[in-house]
Design a protein around this motif. Structure first.
Motif, short mmCIF file in Angstrom:
data_model
loop_
_atom_site.label_atom_id
_atom_site.label_comp_id
_atom_site.label_asym_id
_atom_site.label_seq_id
_atom_site.Cartn_x
_atom_site.Cartn_y
_atom_site.Cartn_z
N VAL A 186 -13.90 -3.09 -8.15
CA VAL A 186 -13.70 -4.80 -8.91
C VAL A 186 -13.42 -5.47 -7.98
N MET A 187 -12.08 -5.09 -6.53
CA MET A 187 -11.71 -6.31 -5.57
C MET A 187 -12.65 -5.83 -4.13
N LEU A 188 -13.17 -4.97 -4.38
CA LEU A 188 -14.17 -5.20 -3.53
C LEU A 188 -16.29 -5.52 -3.85
N GLY A 189 -15.97 -4.88 -4.93
CA GLY A 189 -17.24 -5.79 -5.11
C GLY A 189 -17.19 -7.15 -5.51
N LYS A 190 -16.17 -7.85 -5.62
CA LYS A 190 -15.99 -9.51 -6.00
C LYS A 190 -15.69 -9.94 -4.01
N LEU A 191 -15.49 -9.47 -3.57
CA LEU A 191 -14.99 -9.57 -2.04
C LEU A 191 -16.54 -10.14 -1.38
N LEU A 192 -17.65 -8.91 -1.76
CA LEU A 192 -18.42 -8.61 -1.27
C LEU A 192 -19.44 -10.32 -1.82
N GLU A 193 -19.21 -10.26 -2.73
CA GLU A 193 -19.87 -11.48 -3.52
C GLU A 193 -19.77 -12.21 -3.29
N ALA A 194 -18.16 -12.53 -2.29
CA ALA A 194 -17.62 -13.63 -1.36
C ALA A 194 -17.83 -13.86 -0.36
N GLY A 195 -18.52 -12.43 0.80
CA GLY A 195 -19.26 -12.69 1.52
C GLY A 195 -18.41 -11.51 2.44
N ALA A 196 -17.52 -11.36 2.64
CA ALA A 196 -16.58 -10.67 2.64
C ALA A 196 -17.32 -8.93 3.34
N VAL A 197 -16.56 -8.75 4.63
CA VAL A 197 -17.58 -7.61 5.35
C VAL A 197 -16.67 -6.50 5.49
N LEU A 198 -17.17 -5.58 4.49
CA LEU A 198 -16.27 -4.36 4.48
C LEU A 198 -16.61 -3.14 5.53
N THR A 199 -15.43 -3.14 5.84
CA THR A 199 -15.01 -1.69 6.81
C THR A 199 -14.16 -0.23 6.72
N PRO A 200 -14.63 0.71 6.94
CA PRO A 200 -13.70 2.10 6.66
C PRO A 200 -12.59 1.69 7.43
N SER A 201 -12.81 1.10 8.54
CA SER A 201 -12.04 1.38 10.02
C SER A 201 -10.54 0.36 9.04
N ALA A 202 -9.12 0.51 9.16
CA ALA A 202 -8.30 -0.12 9.12
C ALA A 202 -7.56 -1.11 10.14
N HIS A 203 -8.59 -0.29 11.71
CA HIS A 203 -7.69 -1.11 12.71
C HIS A 203 -8.81 -2.35 13.12
N HIS A 204 -9.99 -2.39 12.42
CA HIS A 204 -10.59 -3.40 13.18
C HIS A 204 -11.11 -4.45 11.72
N ALA A 205 -9.86 -4.33 10.96
CA ALA A 205 -9.79 -5.44 9.54
C ALA A 205 -8.78 -6.20 10.10
N ASP A 206 -9.91 -8.08 9.41
CA ASP A 206 -8.57 -8.71 9.15
C ASP A 206 -7.65 -8.50 8.44
N ILE A 207 -8.06 -8.02 7.10
CA ILE A 207 -6.99 -7.88 6.37
C ILE A 207 -7.55 -6.40 5.52
N LEU A 208 -6.36 -6.11 5.69
CA LEU A 208 -6.26 -4.68 5.22
C LEU A 208 -5.49 -4.60 3.46
N LEU A 209 -6.47 -4.15 2.81
CA LEU A 209 -5.57 -3.64 0.87
C LEU A 209 -5.16 -2.98 0.78
N ILE A 210 -3.83 -2.74 0.02
CA ILE A 210 -3.54 -1.26 0.14
C ILE A 210 -3.74 -1.75 -1.35
N ASN A 211 -4.45 -1.12 -2.50
CA ASN A 211 -3.66 -0.33 -4.42
C ASN A 211 -2.95 0.78 -3.93
N THR A 212 -2.47 0.50 -4.46
CA THR A 212 -1.12 1.66 -4.33
C THR A 212 -0.92 1.86 -6.08
#
Length: 445
Positions: A26-52
């Motif tokens: 749900v969080m990733l879907g909302k972020l995509l809808e807001a125009g964010a770009v998703l990456t599987p690489s934590a190294h290259h992200a502006d923001i790293l989300l950790i769902n604990t």
């Protein structure tokens, strides 16, 4: 209110159970809808989300280790990266966690999931007075429904539908009600709309989850115990060749109508996931499971006799405070006699904030581990005998990946696999013949 995150690169690490995975989607879907770009690489992200996850001690340790690793990586590789922590661990520990980990840029509780885009936008806005910890609702109300976009993290041919959130049960070993709040069901209309969308996308297996799927609808209509059956009726009516799987059913809430639905359905998998936790009455009473030995035995016998060709799966806890050798032997004897098709066992883990944590009669770790090992050795023998009876049979399987498939009796990432020819296409059903087995897994052609 919607936020514009165009061009912001976001990575996510999702920990814990499938229920937590839905929140991540749900969080990733909302972020995509807001125009964010998703990456599987934590190294290259502006923001790293950790769902604990914050359920039991090993899960808490994994969550903390993941956060610390992310901080170390950020400090050495991606110095401008923002780290955001959400999920059960923060929901459980709140201010305590944020004090211990000041390096984290933002903590979010469960009720902030649908507002993730707004929070991340504020975090990136230099002129914003974004708070490090938005107010934490200690009794969460959020539940994802069909109105919330989702980015599927499972393989394309199966997916989870969270039909409810929270839990009302008083189990003395469990902290979930304090983390996730009271039980709250989605409407049948919402669940069916999501299922229809998934099946139109090619999903071959929809997996219904909640903390207790058999409690579904009782908060909406306390006088009725059949809303789950009504939901299954509606899902069955959807056109298509697909499986419906239920996880996390509670023995206290099975009904005659639900047993009949499993027996008569052509789409519901004959997979009964019913954690009994124990069979000895003194332990069940201390666990506050709302069940007793005679009831469990009668229920399981009725399910086995009425739902033909079903696999019954359970999970157990050994070493619960006060568990005597007699209690354990009763459990061991019951497993030996009933012969569950699938079984998992966990040594008891004391969780702070639960009633069981303060109980007398603690069992030494060595004894807990010995009891768990003994049960799994017994279960291995039981499965071997059951697998022998499958050799020569033809079974319908769902191919998960080249060379690997599952029967209707096996949930993804939980149960056994069927090793099949690599020529069978992933994401589709196939008919195979069982020619052998190796430990828990089957071999087919």
């Amino acid at each position: 209110m919607e936020a514009d995150l165009s061009g912001t690169i976001v990575a996510m690490i999702s920990l814990g159970c499938s229920k937590n995975l839905v929140d991540s989607e749900v969080m990733l879907g909302k972020l995509l809808e807001a125009g964010a770009v998703l990456t599987p690489s934590a190294h290259h992200a502006d923001i790293l989300l950790i769902n604990t996850c914050g359920f039991i001690s090993p899960a808490k340790k994994e969550s903390i280790d993941t956060i610390l690793s992310a901080i170390h990586r950020r400090d050495t590789v991606a110095k401008k990266q923002k780290i955001v922590v959400t999920g059960c661990l923060f929901q459980r520990y709140g201010e305590e966690l944020s004090t211990l980990l000041p390096e984290v840029d933002l903590f979010l509780g469960l009720d902030e999931v649908p507002k993730i885009d707004i929070h991340l936008k504020q975090l990136l806005d230099k002129n914003s007075d974004c708070k490090k910890n938005p107010s934490l609702n200690i009794s969460p109300r959020f539940i994802p429904d069909f109105d919330h976009p989702r980015f599927q993290l499972t393989p394309l041919h199966f997916g989870y539908i969270k039909i409810a959130e929270g839990c009302n049960h008083p189990c003395t070993f469990c902290i979930i009600p304090k983390i996730r709040g009271r039980y709250r069901s989605r409407s049948i209309k919402s669940v069916v709309a999501e299922a229809e969308s998934m099946i139109q996308r090619g999903i071959k297996e929809i997996i219904l989850i909640s903390q207790d799927t058999t409690f579904y609808g009782q908060d909406l209509s306390p006088d009725r115990s059949s809303l789950l059956v009504d939901l299954l009726d509606s899902l069955e009516a959807i056109d298509g060749d697909f499986w419906i799987r239920l996880l996390y059913t509670h023995p206290a809430h099975w009904t005659t109508s639900l047993i009949e639905k499993f027996s008569n359905s052509s789409k519901i998998t004959k997979y009964i996931d019913i954690p009994i936790q124990h069979i000895s009455d003194p332990i069940l009473q201390r666990m506050q499971r709302k069940t007793e030995e005679s009831y469990i035995q009668e229920l399981l016998s009725e399910i086995r006799s009425k739902v033909k060709n079903a696999a019954i799966r359970t999970t157990l806890i050994v070493g619960f405070p006060g568990e005597s050798e007699e209690d354990f032997q009763k459990l061991y004897s019951f497993i030996s006699t009933f012969k569950f098709d699938r079984l998992g066992v966990f040594p008891y883990s004391a969780e702070e904030g639960t009633k069981a944590e303060k109980m007398i009669g603690k069992i030494p770790e060595a004894i807990k581990k010995r009891r768990a090992k003994k049960i799994m050795e017994l279960q291995k023998q039981i499965v071997e005998e059951k697998n022998k009876g499958l050799v020569g049979r033809s079974l319908k399987v769902l191919v998960d990946a080249p060379g690997l498939a599952r029967t209707e009796w096996d949930a993804p990432d939980i149960d056994c696999l069927v090793h099949v020819p690599y020529s069978l296409p992933a994401g589709h059903f196939a008919e195979v013949k069982i020619i052998g087995f190796k430990e828990y897994d089957l071999i087919a052609q």
